[in-house]
Design a protein around this motif. Structure first.
Motif, PDB file in Angstrom:
ATOM      1  N   PHE A   1      50.447  37.529  23.520  1.00 51.03           N
ATOM      2  CA  PHE A   1      49.568  36.409  23.881  1.00 51.03           C
ATOM      3  C   PHE A   1      48.902  35.855  22.621  1.00 51.03           C
ATOM      4  CE2 PHE A   1      48.546  38.594  28.225  1.00 51.03           C
ATOM      5  CZ  PHE A   1      49.834  38.325  28.649  1.00 51.03           C
ATOM      6  N   ALA A  28      50.446  46.547  32.346  1.00 47.97           N
ATOM      7  CA  ALA A  28      51.326  45.421  32.008  1.00 47.97           C
ATOM      8  C   ALA A  28      51.352  45.208  30.506  1.00 47.97           C
ATOM      9  CB  ALA A  28      50.845  44.160  32.714  1.00 47.97           C
ATOM     10  N   ALA A  29      50.214  45.445  29.857  1.00 49.91           N
ATOM     11  CA  ALA A  29      50.157  45.221  28.418  1.00 49.91           C
ATOM     12  C   ALA A  29      50.811  46.354  27.634  1.00 49.91           C
ATOM     13  CB  ALA A  29      48.714  45.035  27.972  1.00 49.91           C
ATOM     14  N   VAL A  30      50.786  47.579  28.180  1.00 49.54           N
ATOM     15  CA  VAL A  30      51.397  48.675  27.415  1.00 49.54           C
ATOM     16  C   VAL A  30      52.898  48.770  27.640  1.00 49.54           C
ATOM     17  CG1 VAL A  30      49.309  50.111  27.383  1.00 49.54           C
ATOM     18  CG2 VAL A  30      51.006  50.467  29.171  1.00 49.54           C
ATOM     19  N   CYS A  73      40.893  41.962  32.447  1.00 52.74           N
ATOM     20  CA  CYS A  73      40.359  43.002  31.562  1.00 52.74           C
ATOM     21  C   CYS A  73      40.997  42.800  30.191  1.00 52.74           C
ATOM     22  CB  CYS A  73      40.758  44.371  32.134  1.00 52.74           C
ATOM     23  SG  CYS A  73      40.229  45.773  31.142  1.00 52.74           S
ATOM     24  N   TYR A  96      36.957  48.485  34.715  1.00 52.42           N
ATOM     25  CA  TYR A  96      38.095  49.336  35.078  1.00 52.42           C
ATOM     26  C   TYR A  96      38.052  50.659  34.310  1.00 52.42           C
ATOM     27  CZ  TYR A  96      39.693  44.807  36.776  1.00 52.42           C
ATOM     28  OH  TYR A  96      39.789  43.601  37.407  1.00 52.42           O
ATOM     29  N   ASP A 152      54.203  43.718  35.662  1.00 50.62           N
ATOM     30  CA  ASP A 152      53.492  42.440  35.607  1.00 50.62           C
ATOM     31  C   ASP A 152      52.323  42.510  36.573  1.00 50.62           C
ATOM     32  OD1 ASP A 152      52.976  40.000  34.589  1.00 50.62           O
ATOM     33  OD2 ASP A 152      54.911  39.129  35.101  1.00 50.62           O
ATOM     34  N   LEU A 153      51.349  41.645  36.361  1.00 45.72           N
ATOM     35  CA  LEU A 153      50.148  41.690  37.176  1.00 45.72           C
ATOM     36  C   LEU A 153      50.084  40.427  38.031  1.00 45.72           C
ATOM     37  CD1 LEU A 153      47.477  43.250  37.696  1.00 45.72           C
ATOM     38  CD2 LEU A 153      46.439  41.781  35.976  1.00 45.72           C
ATOM     39  N   GLY A 162      42.180  45.005  28.573  1.00 50.34           N
ATOM     40  CA  GLY A 162      43.354  45.876  28.605  1.00 50.34           C
ATOM     41  C   GLY A 162      44.622  45.121  28.954  1.00 50.34           C
ATOM     42  N   ARG A 163      44.488  43.953  29.568  1.00 48.63           N
ATOM     43  CA  ARG A 163      45.647  43.150  29.975  1.00 48.63           C
ATOM     44  C   ARG A 163      46.255  42.404  28.780  1.00 48.63           C
ATOM     45  NH1 ARG A 163      49.760  41.384  30.819  1.00 48.63           N
ATOM     46  NH2 ARG A 163      50.562  39.909  32.340  1.00 48.63           N
ATOM     47  N   HIS A 184      58.264  45.051  29.217  1.00 55.61           N
ATOM     48  CA  HIS A 184      57.696  44.030  30.083  1.00 55.61           C
ATOM     49  C   HIS A 184      58.197  44.151  31.515  1.00 55.61           C
ATOM     50  CE1 HIS A 184      56.786  42.189  26.141  1.00 55.61           C
ATOM     51  NE2 HIS A 184      55.669  41.904  26.763  1.00 55.61           N
ATOM     52  N   PHE A 217      47.874  37.221  37.325  1.00 53.08           N
ATOM     53  CA  PHE A 217      47.756  37.060  35.872  1.00 53.08           C
ATOM     54  C   PHE A 217      49.092  37.460  35.237  1.00 53.08           C
ATOM     55  CE2 PHE A 217      43.469  37.733  37.403  1.00 53.08           C
ATOM     56  CZ  PHE A 217      42.736  36.769  36.735  1.00 53.08           C
ATOM     57  N   THR A 218      50.180  36.857  35.688  1.00 50.62           N
ATOM     58  CA  THR A 218      51.489  37.259  35.187  1.00 50.62           C
ATOM     59  C   THR A 218      51.642  36.803  33.740  1.00 50.62           C
ATOM     60  OG1 THR A 218      52.509  35.206  35.904  1.00 50.62           O
ATOM     61  CG2 THR A 218      52.535  37.024  37.476  1.00 50.62           C
ATOM     62  N   GLY A 219      52.524  37.492  33.035  1.00 52.35           N
ATOM     63  CA  GLY A 219      52.803  37.117  31.649  1.00 52.35           C
ATOM     64  C   GLY A 219      53.241  35.664  31.576  1.00 52.35           C
ATOM     65  N   ILE A 237      50.212  33.364  31.816  1.00 55.58           N
ATOM     66  CA  ILE A 237      49.344  33.328  30.638  1.00 55.58           C
ATOM     67  C   ILE A 237      50.029  32.570  29.503  1.00 55.58           C
ATOM     68  CG2 ILE A 237      48.139  34.757  28.938  1.00 55.58           C
ATOM     69  CD1 ILE A 237      47.960  36.816  31.365  1.00 55.58           C
ATOM     70  N   HIS A 238      51.338  32.788  29.359  1.00 53.66           N
ATOM     71  CA  HIS A 238      52.067  32.012  28.348  1.00 53.66           C
ATOM     72  C   HIS A 238      52.022  30.516  28.674  1.00 53.66           C
ATOM     73  CE1 HIS A 238      53.584  35.044  25.632  1.00 53.66           C
ATOM     74  NE2 HIS A 238      53.794  35.819  26.663  1.00 53.66           N
ATOM     75  N   GLY A 292      43.966  46.405  39.513  1.00 51.05           N
ATOM     76  CA  GLY A 292      44.360  45.139  38.910  1.00 51.05           C
ATOM     77  C   GLY A 292      43.804  44.866  37.534  1.00 51.05           C
ATOM     78  N   CYS A 293      43.625  45.892  36.713  1.00 45.45           N
ATOM     79  CA  CYS A 293      43.117  45.635  35.356  1.00 45.45           C
ATOM     80  C   CYS A 293      44.223  45.098  34.454  1.00 45.45           C
ATOM     81  CB  CYS A 293      42.500  46.883  34.747  1.00 45.45           C
ATOM     82  SG  CYS A 293      43.635  48.253  34.468  1.00 45.45           S
ATOM     83  N   GLY A 294      45.459  45.499  34.723  1.00 41.06           N
ATOM     84  CA  GLY A 294      46.576  44.975  33.939  1.00 41.06           C
ATOM     85  C   GLY A 294      46.853  45.732  32.656  1.00 41.06           C
ATOM     86  N   THR A 295      46.165  46.847  32.453  1.00 38.03           N
ATOM     87  CA  THR A 295      46.405  47.628  31.237  1.00 38.03           C
ATOM     88  C   THR A 295      47.865  48.078  31.169  1.00 38.03           C
ATOM     89  OG1 THR A 295      44.118  48.357  31.293  1.00 38.03           O
ATOM     90  CG2 THR A 295      45.605  49.641  29.940  1.00 38.03           C
TER      91      THR A 295
END
Lengths: 151, 658
Positions: free
Chosen positions: A60, B632-634, A52, A84, B641-642, A54-55, B638, B645-647, B650-651, B627-630
């Motif tokens: 990033f 994790a981003a807010v 999403c 979501y 984590d999701l 939102g992730r 840190h 799709f962990t940080g 993605i890095h 599992g949207c991961g919102t």
């Protein structure tokens, strides 16, 4: 020890490198639809799939620039259509603030793109990629415009 | 140390034509962590899957990247194969070389370079994949069917016959849908009521089916196997438990002139009414917008008359929550409003009617008792012009698509008219006659040869009304290449089939996709035609695309089979893509709690052995997390984590793009 860095040959003409953060349910599926519809678009975009928008952690986006992206595209479900429920609203809020912060650092609108693309909008996705690629091509390489940054 | 295997698929020529697969394979084997790389014509075929399984075992792979089609297509296939070889399925990733690369680029060098990049990104991700275990959640073996037309009824009956409970929600006062309005059905000319009404009764009396008429879905929470649906029971003002359906009230109601929607406005109903005599349930409702008692507080006649005291003017909407495991959407269609066509009278000519109005005129239970009489003056029309493709196949003022059912029902209308009015003239204007179906072509031929329908290929440019009420239809006969003018007594427009109003809102409530016309999107146009992008939500009937009765019924039975398949297991496996909180670093700022759309992030007390609260952090309920991961981003520290799709992943993907 091998590294994860690619042996990219130095291009004679500038080929923009664009990193896209897309959600799995709308834009990724929209890109799939562009594929099944055989719509041709510029090969400069690399998609990072997330569940999403939102992730998307602002880090990033910074990381993408740090790694040599000439532009970043963020795309997800239209408002109201988030798989979501509300992830895209969070993304939009965060994005609005974050692009202002980025503007402070000198990274502006010619490097950052945002668009809603639904799973039914294959044509919109193809047009978007072409449009973004053309704009970044005009803006030139990120490194040249922002000397001193690691690339 | 990671041992990744990369498997590159040519997809016949779909990928191989534009991407140099052996070159991608050669590049992949040089990527960090990759110990094995191979390309093959069809990776999804049995030999292809065997190749992956064999490599997992022999090469002791710790991760797999399949570079092939979209993961939306075959991720499940390949993950199942990995699991069979003993590898945790979540250690397998797919690089999308087909939809995202070979199909959208023509330049082989650029496409190959992109393919290599896509593989490198996925290798970087796969190296950091963790083995995940699917989450098991219980399934509530009750289905919700939205829409009580033939599709909804069929789905409900099939699910009920499979031994599972069904809640059938219908917006109107009766089930039956459009099919109950039809006179006879093509291509057999079965009486529609005769084949439908027994099904309606069966649905109402089946012990496994709970009927909720005059009700609408308000909101939905939860996920596949565990939806909680809030249904709004609209106020009927009649207590169905007390009402016997005697009909005294609607025979005495003084308001007689309300156009009946069921009769396409040709017949009249009262303020308290049942839409048609065969309605199920056969219990009236009060139309609050018209009722004098409810509007002005005067009258009250029905309450005085009702022998059972079933009338309740104080009735109010009520909200009911139902727990269901699966949903079938069968909300159907309606006809496009031809008012947009000014050249056809813009909806202002009484004798220019739509197909449903003609059905009601031809129906034995209709306002004319089955006699064809035109609405303006009740005269029997001696010439009827039927116009096909009214609003269909017109991307300017109407709809781009073909509405599919109009060719057939227009042939039927012409036939029914000629059966009833032997000296009548039936002229059909058509663009093409599309009669692809069992017995369909023969049916249209019969309309032509046995029943004397005149088919004119061409469009009608204008319909005007003369002083005496005759309609002048001007058009072109494109086969003869000349203009035609026909004086008609009645014109029947085959209006385009469009989704029900509110279908988009309902799609948003259930998280189902819809196209630009508002029809619901199936998960895959060929291989998953009844599923949707929302797990546990299925489609039946014309809400997905224009369909005739047999197709609607077939799709309804298909969705019922899907529902029963889902209910065959007491528990469901769900993808374990969920958020996790690092309790050691969580500062309990609660940003994730306010961000979570599912209420899955909750306060959690860390206790010592004596049960004393040491500190409060946040924990994620894995049953609720989608599992949207919102979160994790807010998370500022840190600490969230999701999985999947962990940080870090993605890095790593971004680093691989350098």
């Amino acid at each position: 020890m091998k590294t994860e860095k690619a042996d990219v040959p130095t291009p004679t003409t500038f080929e923009p490198r664009i990193t896209a953060f897309v959600c799995n349910w709308c834009t990724y599926a929209g890109a799939d639809l562009a594929g099944t519809s055989r719509l041709q678009y510029a090969p400069n975009l690399r998609i990072i799939k997330l569940p999403c928008t939102g992730r998307i952690d602002p880090l990033f986006v910074l990381k993408a620039f740090e790694n040599g992206a000439d532009a970043v595209l963020v795309s997800g479900c239209h408002p109201g259509d988030c798989h979501y429920t509300s992830g895209n609203y969070h993304a939009r809020r965060r994005w609005t603030l974050f692009r202002k912060l980025l503007a402070l650092t000198g990274i502006g609108d010619d490097r950052l793109f945002f668009s809603w693309v639904s799973a039914a909008e294959g044509q919109k996705f193809a047009d978007l990629v072409n449009d973004v690629t053309a704009k970044v091509r005009k803006a030139g390489p990120f490194q040249a415009a922002h000397p001193g940054r690691k690339a | 140390m990671a041992r990744i295997g990369v498997f590159i698929c040519h997809c016949g020529e779909n990928i191989g034509r534009t991407v140099d697969c052996p070159a991608v394979s050669a590049a992949a084997v040089r990527m960090p962590g990759v110990v094995h790389s191979v390309d093959y014509k069809y990776m999804c075929s049995d030999p292809g899957q065997q190749m992956i399984k064999k490599a997992i075992v022999e090469m002791k792979l710790t991760g797999v990247v399949v570079a092939a089609c979209s993961p939306r297509m075959h991720e499940r296939t390949f993950r199942a194969a990995a699991a069979e070889a003993g590898l945790n399925p979540f250690l397998l990733e797919m690089a999308n070389l087909r939809e995202h690369c070979s199909w959208v680029h023509a330049d082989k060098a650029a496409a190959t370079q992109k393919a290599i990049d896509l593989v490198r990104v996925m290798v970087a991700k796969a190296r950091r994949d963790r083995a995940l275990r699917p989450i098991r959640v219980p399934v509530e073996p009750t289905a919700l069917v939205v829409g009580g037309g033939i599709a909804g009824i069929q789905a409900a009956l099939d699910i009920a016959a499979g031994g599972k409970k069904v809640v059938l929600v219908e917006r109107g006062p009766s089930i039956g849908g459009h099919m109950a309005r039809l006179s006879e059905t093509f291509p057999t000319l079965d009486c529609s009521q005769c084949i439908l009404t027994p099904r309606m009764v069966e649905a109402a009396s089946h012990p496994n089916i709970t009927l909720m008429t005059y009700s609408e879905v308000e909101s939905v929470e939860g996920f596949v196997g565990n939806f909680t649906v809030t249904v709004r029971h609209k106020a009927r003002y009649v207590d169905p438990a007390k009402c016997t359906g005697c009909g005294d009230c609607f025979n005495k109601c003084p308001l007689k002139n309300i156009p009946n929607e069921f009769d396409a406005g040709l017949g009249m109903r009262r303020a308290i009414y049942v839409p048609f005599p065969q309605a199920v349930p056969n219990k009236p409702v009060i139309d609050a917008a018209h009722c004098t008692m409810l509007q002005k507080g005067k009258c009250g006649l029905c309450a005085k008359i009702c022998p059972r005291g079933a009338i309740d003017y104080k009735d109010q909407d009520s909200l009911v929550k139902v727990k269901v495991g699966a949903v079938v959407l069968a909300t159907g269609f309606q006809l496009w409003d031809h008012a947009a066509y000014g050249e056809y009278g813009g909806g202002r000519l009484a004798d220019v009617i739509d197909g449903f109005a003609f059905e009601r005129l031809a129906s034995a239970s209709g306002p004319t008792g089955g006699l064809i009489k035109r609405p303006s003056d009740g005269k029997e029309p001696k010439t009827i012009v039927f116009l096909q493709c009214c609003g269909s196949r017109d991307d300017k003022a109407g709809k781009k698509y073909c509405s599919k059912i109009c060719c057939m029902y227009t042939a039927k209308h012409a036939m029914l008219y000629r059966h009833k009015v032997h000296d009548g003239r039936a002229v059909v204007f058509y663009m093409d006659v599309r009669a692809a179906g069992k017995g369909y072509e023969e049916f249209v031929r019969r309309a032509l040869s046995d029943d004397g329908a005149e088919y004119v290929r061409g469009r009608v440019s204008r319909i005007t009304r003369k002083q005496d009420g005759t309609l002048v239809v001007r058009g072109a006969d494109t086969l003869a290449g000349r203009p035609v003018t026909i004086e008609a007594d009645l014109v029947v427009l085959a209006d385009a089939v469009v989704p029900r109003p509110g279908s988009e809102k309902l799609a948003q409530i259930f998280g189902v996709g819809y196209d630009q016309d508002g029809f619901y999107s199936e998960a895959h146009p060929k291989l998953r035609p009844v599923e949707t992008a929302a797990a546990g939500v299925f489609l039946a009937g014309a809400c997905q695309a224009p369909k005739d009765i047999p197709e609607s019924v077939a799709q309804a039975s298909a969705s019922a089979a899907k529902v029963l398949g889902l209910f065959a297991n007491p528990e469901l496996e769900r993808e374990p893509i969920i958020a996790r909180v690092n309790r050691a670093t969580c500062a309990h700022c609660r940003a994730c709690i306010s961000a979570c759309p599912y209420g899955a992030a909750k306060d959690f007390d860390v206790l010592d052995r004596a049960g004393k609260v040491l500190r409060t952090v946040v924990d994620v309920n894995e049953g609720l997390c989608q599992g949207c991961g919102t979160c994790a981003a807010v998370c500022r520290s840190h600490s969230v984590d999701l999985d999947g799709f962990t940080g870090e992943q993605i890095h790593a993907e971004l680093n691989a793009l350098l």
